[in-house]
Design an enzyme around this catalytic site. Structure first.
Site, PDB file in Angstrom:
ATOM      1  N   GLU A 114     -46.837 -37.563   0.627  1.00 37.30           N
ATOM      2  CA  GLU A 114     -45.597 -37.711  -0.142  1.00 37.30           C
ATOM      3  C   GLU A 114     -45.814 -38.544  -1.393  1.00 37.30           C
ATOM      4  O   GLU A 114     -45.198 -38.295  -2.439  1.00 37.30           O
ATOM      5  CB  GLU A 114     -44.509 -38.314   0.745  1.00 37.30           C
ATOM      6  CG  GLU A 114     -44.059 -37.343   1.836  1.00 37.30           C
ATOM      7  CD  GLU A 114     -42.954 -37.891   2.701  1.00 37.30           C
ATOM      8  OE1 GLU A 114     -41.835 -37.347   2.649  1.00 37.30           O
ATOM      9  OE2 GLU A 114     -43.197 -38.881   3.425  1.00 37.30           O
ATOM     10  N   GLU A 134     -45.336 -35.178  10.411  1.00 39.76           N
ATOM     11  CA  GLU A 134     -44.292 -36.055  10.932  1.00 39.76           C
ATOM     12  C   GLU A 134     -43.547 -35.486  12.133  1.00 39.76           C
ATOM     13  O   GLU A 134     -43.200 -36.222  13.068  1.00 39.76           O
ATOM     14  CB  GLU A 134     -43.284 -36.398   9.821  1.00 39.76           C
ATOM     15  CG  GLU A 134     -43.745 -37.478   8.854  1.00 39.76           C
ATOM     16  CD  GLU A 134     -44.545 -36.939   7.683  1.00 39.76           C
ATOM     17  OE1 GLU A 134     -44.734 -37.653   6.703  1.00 39.76           O
ATOM     18  OE2 GLU A 134     -44.998 -35.766   7.765  1.00 39.76           O
TER      19      GLU A 134
END
Length: 267
Positions: A114, A134
């Protein structure tokens, strides 16, 4: 106030006149992003907001960032999530006045991915592994991946990464334009600096305004383009650079005109 490298414990910081290089430096945990690193990245952003420069972000020991620090993440609760600890710093990095270059090597996962998505440019080595695992940990990629990744690679591939935990190798990341180049690890930083050199040859104000206009919402165009151009049309750099272009063009035309005469004289 310039940054003091001695004030950082999780980052290695090197400043040049036109750029700042930041190395994520927690090799014992594969450069996992913890609260201290986030705090130090905020210091970097504050300096670059005061004194805009190109930012190069890379990792150490053959790893960009293996993700957020799971030890800290395990203990965070709802109120911590609502603070948007990582999303806030990544958004700040994305909005820096000058371009951000991510030089990726090895693991670039979770929060590390990210962070890379927040950059304007991503260059990788053959050994990169980039993705968002995730959902396998019972959470979601909440620091920008759910919307930045779709913009970067399109919805189908973004869903494969986010919902199925796909981790991409360098060749596939290049094919879908998630990275713009693959270079061998020893040349990675040289490639990042070469790109920074190219940016540095442009007019800094034009680069800053172009980046802002590029990221403006669709409904702001074309008005924002016109207003931004109005600002640049009044800048001294515009007059100087265009005059230099015209002078160079005129000098070349003069040389081309003189060349046949010189040839006849030699004959």
């Amino acid at each position: 106030m310039a940054l003091n490298p001695e004030d950082f414990s999780t980052l290695l910081v090197e400043a040049r006149e036109d750029r700042l290089t930041v190395l994520l430096n927690r090799p014992e945990v594969r450069n996992a992003i913890d609260q201290q690193m986030v705090d130090e990245l905020h210091l970097v952003c504050a300096e670059l907001e005061r004194s805009p420069k190109v930012l190069i972000i890379a990792g150490t020991d053959g790893v960009f960032a293996s993700g957020a620090d799971i030890g800290q993440l395990r203990e965070r609760r709802r109120d911590d999530a609502l603070q948007g600890i990582n999303s806030t710093i990544f958004a700040r990095i994305a909005k820096l006045p000058m371009p951000v270059i991510a030089a990726l090597d090895g693991y670039c996962l979770g929060g590390g991915a990210e962070l890379a998505y927040a950059a304007d440019f991503r260059i990788g080595t053959p050994s990169i592994r980039i993705g968002n695992p995730e959902t396998g940990l019972g959470i979601l990629a909440a620091a920008g991946a759910t919307w930045r990744l779709r913009e970067l690679v399109g919805e189908p591939k973004a869903k494969e990464i986010l919902l199925a935990g796909a981790v991409l190798r360098a060749e596939e990341a290049l094919r879908i334009n998630l990275i713009t180049a693959i270079v061998e690890a020893p040349e990675l930083m040289d490639a990042a600096h070469s790109l920074a050199d190219k940016i540095g040859r442009q007019d800094p104000l034009a680069v800053r305004i172009t980046k802002s206009v590029f990221h403006a919402p669709a409904e702001a165009h074309p008005l924002i383009d016109t207003l931004a151009q109005g600002i640049l049309f009044e800048s001294q750099a515009k007059f100087d650079r265009m005059q230099a272009f015209l002078d160079k063009k005129s000098a070349k035309a003069s040389q081309d005109t003189d060349a046949p005469t010189q040839d006849r004289t030699q004959k």
